[in-house]
Design a protein around this motif. Structure first.
Motif, short mmCIF file in Angstrom:
data_model
loop_
_atom_site.label_atom_id
_atom_site.label_comp_id
_atom_site.label_asym_id
_atom_site.label_seq_id
_atom_site.Cartn_x
_atom_site.Cartn_y
_atom_site.Cartn_z
N GLU A 64 0.85 -1.19 0.00
CA GLU A 64 0.00 0.00 0.00
C GLU A 64 0.88 1.24 0.00
OE1 GLU A 64 -4.07 -1.34 2.33
OE2 GLU A 64 -2.47 -0.38 3.50
N LEU A 65 0.52 2.21 -0.85
CA LEU A 65 1.25 3.46 -0.96
C LEU A 65 0.27 4.61 -0.73
CD1 LEU A 65 3.60 5.33 -1.82
CD2 LEU A 65 2.97 4.88 -4.20
N TYR A 66 0.51 5.39 0.34
CA TYR A 66 -0.41 6.48 0.72
C TYR A 66 0.14 7.82 0.24
CZ TYR A 66 -2.98 3.22 3.69
OH TYR A 66 -3.74 2.17 4.14
N PHE A 67 -0.71 8.55 -0.49
CA PHE A 67 -0.32 9.84 -1.07
C PHE A 67 -1.39 10.87 -0.74
CE2 PHE A 67 0.43 13.15 -4.09
CZ PHE A 67 1.74 13.05 -4.50
N GLY A 68 -0.99 12.01 -0.14
CA GLY A 68 -1.94 13.09 0.18
C GLY A 68 -1.92 13.38 1.67
N LEU A 69 -2.83 14.22 2.11
CA LEU A 69 -3.85 14.97 1.41
C LEU A 69 -3.21 15.90 0.37
CD1 LEU A 69 -6.20 16.19 4.29
CD2 LEU A 69 -6.81 14.55 2.56
N ALA A 70 -3.75 15.85 -0.83
CA ALA A 70 -3.26 16.71 -1.90
C ALA A 70 -4.44 17.17 -2.74
CB ALA A 70 -2.26 15.96 -2.77
N GLU A 71 -4.23 18.24 -3.50
CA GLU A 71 -5.29 18.77 -4.34
C GLU A 71 -5.77 17.70 -5.34
OE1 GLU A 71 -2.32 20.03 -3.85
OE2 GLU A 71 -2.31 22.23 -3.80
N SER A 72 -7.03 17.72 -5.64
CA SER A 72 -7.59 16.73 -6.57
C SER A 72 -6.90 16.77 -7.92
CB SER A 72 -9.09 16.97 -6.75
OG SER A 72 -9.78 16.67 -5.55
N SER A 73 -6.47 17.96 -8.36
CA SER A 73 -5.79 18.07 -9.65
C SER A 73 -4.49 17.26 -9.65
CB SER A 73 -5.50 19.53 -9.99
OG SER A 73 -4.70 20.13 -8.97
N VAL A 74 -3.80 17.24 -8.51
CA VAL A 74 -2.57 16.45 -8.38
C VAL A 74 -2.92 14.96 -8.33
CG1 VAL A 74 -0.65 15.89 -6.83
CG2 VAL A 74 -1.26 18.28 -7.25
N ILE A 75 -3.90 14.61 -7.49
CA ILE A 75 -4.30 13.22 -7.33
C ILE A 75 -4.74 12.62 -8.66
CG2 ILE A 75 -6.01 11.69 -6.28
CD1 ILE A 75 -3.90 12.58 -4.29
N ASN A 76 -5.51 13.39 -9.43
CA ASN A 76 -6.05 12.87 -10.70
C ASN A 76 -4.97 12.49 -11.69
OD1 ASN A 76 -8.62 13.25 -9.71
ND2 ASN A 76 -8.96 15.19 -10.77
N THR A 77 -3.84 13.20 -11.69
CA THR A 77 -2.74 12.85 -12.61
C THR A 77 -2.10 11.52 -12.23
OG1 THR A 77 -1.07 14.07 -11.32
CG2 THR A 77 -2.22 15.28 -13.06
N LEU A 78 -2.18 11.17 -10.93
CA LEU A 78 -1.58 9.91 -10.46
C LEU A 78 -2.54 8.74 -10.61
CD1 LEU A 78 0.23 11.18 -7.23
CD2 LEU A 78 1.02 11.21 -9.60
#
Length: 318
Positions: free
Chosen positions: A80-94
C-alpha cells in the motif's frame, strides 16, 4: 527513506517516505509507504495538507509523475502506498496511471482570493448579504461593550501566553472527540512549539488574538508561505449572545491585516465547516488522501471485502 529526482546533476525533486508494517484482520502484516507521514495517528496529528512530492517549479508535473512512476515500480517495497492529502488536480494525474487505489479521505478545501483587494470592504462585497450582516452586527454589539483590538504575539513570553490559552480552550472543545485535542499529544505540542519559537528570520507562524478591552475573545494560529496565509487552528471564548459570531469577526480582522500586508490568498485549508464556506469567495476545491495498492490476489480480495463491508454499513445505517 528518501526519494530524490535529478535532472543531470541537479536535484529537482525530493520526498520522505515512512515504511511500516500494519496489522490486518487476516493476521498478515501489510507493507506500507506513507508520503511525509508515519501512518501512526499520534505522529500524524499535526496533519499535512497540500502534501505532494517536493519538486522545483519548472516542469513540476513532469517531475512528479516521474517520481510516482519510479516509486510505483518498486513492487517489493510496498503493498500500500499512501499519497496526500493533496489537491484533486494532483491526485487525478496519479490515479490516471493506476486503477488500483481507494480514496481514504476526501475533504472540501476553501480559499479567499485577495488579489486586487485594497480594503476589507472589497473582500466583504464578495460574500453573501447574510454573512456581511453577521460580521457587522457582531462588531457593533461587541464595540458597545468596549474597544476591539487584533493583537499579534511578538515576544516569546506573549507567544507562550497565547499558546497556553489556545491549548486550554482547544482541550475543552476537542478532548472528548474521536481523535482528541492535539494539545494532549506530546508529539503535536513539541512540533508546534518548535515551529512557533523558531528564529525570527525563518519563522512563518503568527498567533493573533481578538481582544475586547484587553480580554481575549478569539485566538487564530496562522502559517504564512510567500503571499498566502494559511489558517491552521483557532480557539474561541463562548459568548452569551447568539447573535455574536466571534469567529467570523476574528477572521475578518485577520483578512484585513493580510490585505494590508499584500497577501494574495487566505486559505482555510481542508475540513467541512459552515464558517469556511461562508467566508470563502472561491469555488469549493477538494483535497484527497489516496491509497494505491498492489493488484495481487490477496490485496484485491482484501479491497473487495473492505468495499463490501462499507456498502453493508451504509445499508444498515439507512
Amino acid at each position: 527513506m528518501v526519494l530524490a529526482a535529478y535532472q543531470d546533476t541537479a536535484c529537482v525533486g525530493l520526498a520522505l517516505l515512512a515504511q511500516r508494517k500494519a496489522p490486518s484482520s487476516t493476521g498478515f502484516k501489510i507493507k506500507q509507504l506513507w508520503l511525509h507521514r508515519s501512518g501512526e495517528q499520534a505522529a500524524d496529528q499535526v496533519w499535512i495538507e497540500h502534501n505532494d512530492f517536493l519538486v522545483q517549479r519548472d516542469n513540476k508535473a513532469q517531475i512528479r509523475l516521474a517520481m510516482f512512476e519510479y516509486l510505483y515500480e518498486q513492487k517489493t517495497m510496498w503493498q500500500e502506498l499512501y499519497f496526500g492529502l493533496a489537491e484533486s488536480s494532483v491526485i487525478n494525474t496519479l490515479t490516471a496511471k493506476s486503477a488500483f487505489y481507494r480514496e481514504v479521505i476526501s475533504s472540501p478545501d476553501f480559499e479567499v482570493d485577495l488579489l486586487n483587494k485594497n480594503h476589507l470592504d472589497d473582500y466583504l462585497a464578495d460574500l453573501s448579504k447574510n454573512t456581511r450582516s453577521q460580521i457587522r452586527r457582531t462588531k457593533k454589539i461587541l464595540s458597545q461593550s468596549g474597544n476591539l483590538v487584533l493583537a499579534l504575539a511578538e515576544s516569546d513570553s506573549q507567544k507562550k501566553q497565547f499558546l497556553d490559552d489556545i491549548a486550554q480552550l482547544h482541550k475543552e472543545k476537542w478532548r472528548n472527540t474521536e481523535f482528541g485535542s492535539g494539545f494532549d499529544n506530546p508529539i503535536f505540542e513539541r512540533f508546534h512549539h518548535q515551529l512557533i519559537f523558531e528564529e525570527k528570520e525563518t519563522n512563518k507562524t503568527r498567533i493573533y488574538c481578538l481582544m475586547l478591552d484587553k480580554k481575549p475573545m478569539a485566538y487564530i494560529y496562522i502559517l504564512i508561505h510567500e503571499n498566502t496565509w494559511y489558517f491552521y487552528l483557532s480557539a474561541m471564548k463562548s459568548h452569551s449572545d447568539n447573535r455574536v459570531k466571534v469567529g467570523l469577526l476574528a477572521h475578518a480582522y485577520i483578512i484585513q491585516q493580510a490585505i494590508f500586508e499584500g497577501a494574495t490568498k487566505y486559505s482555510f485549508l481542508a475540513g467541512e465547516a459552515r464558517y469556511k464556506r461562508s467566508l470563502s469567495n472561491q469555488p469549493e476545491a477538494n483535497q484527497q488522501l489516496i491509497c494505491f495498492y498492489q493488484p495481487t490476489l490477496f490485496m484485491r480480495t482484501r479491497e473487495y471485502i473492505r468495499s463490501a463491508k462499507s456498502v453493508l454499513k451504509n445499508l444498515l445505517r439507512h
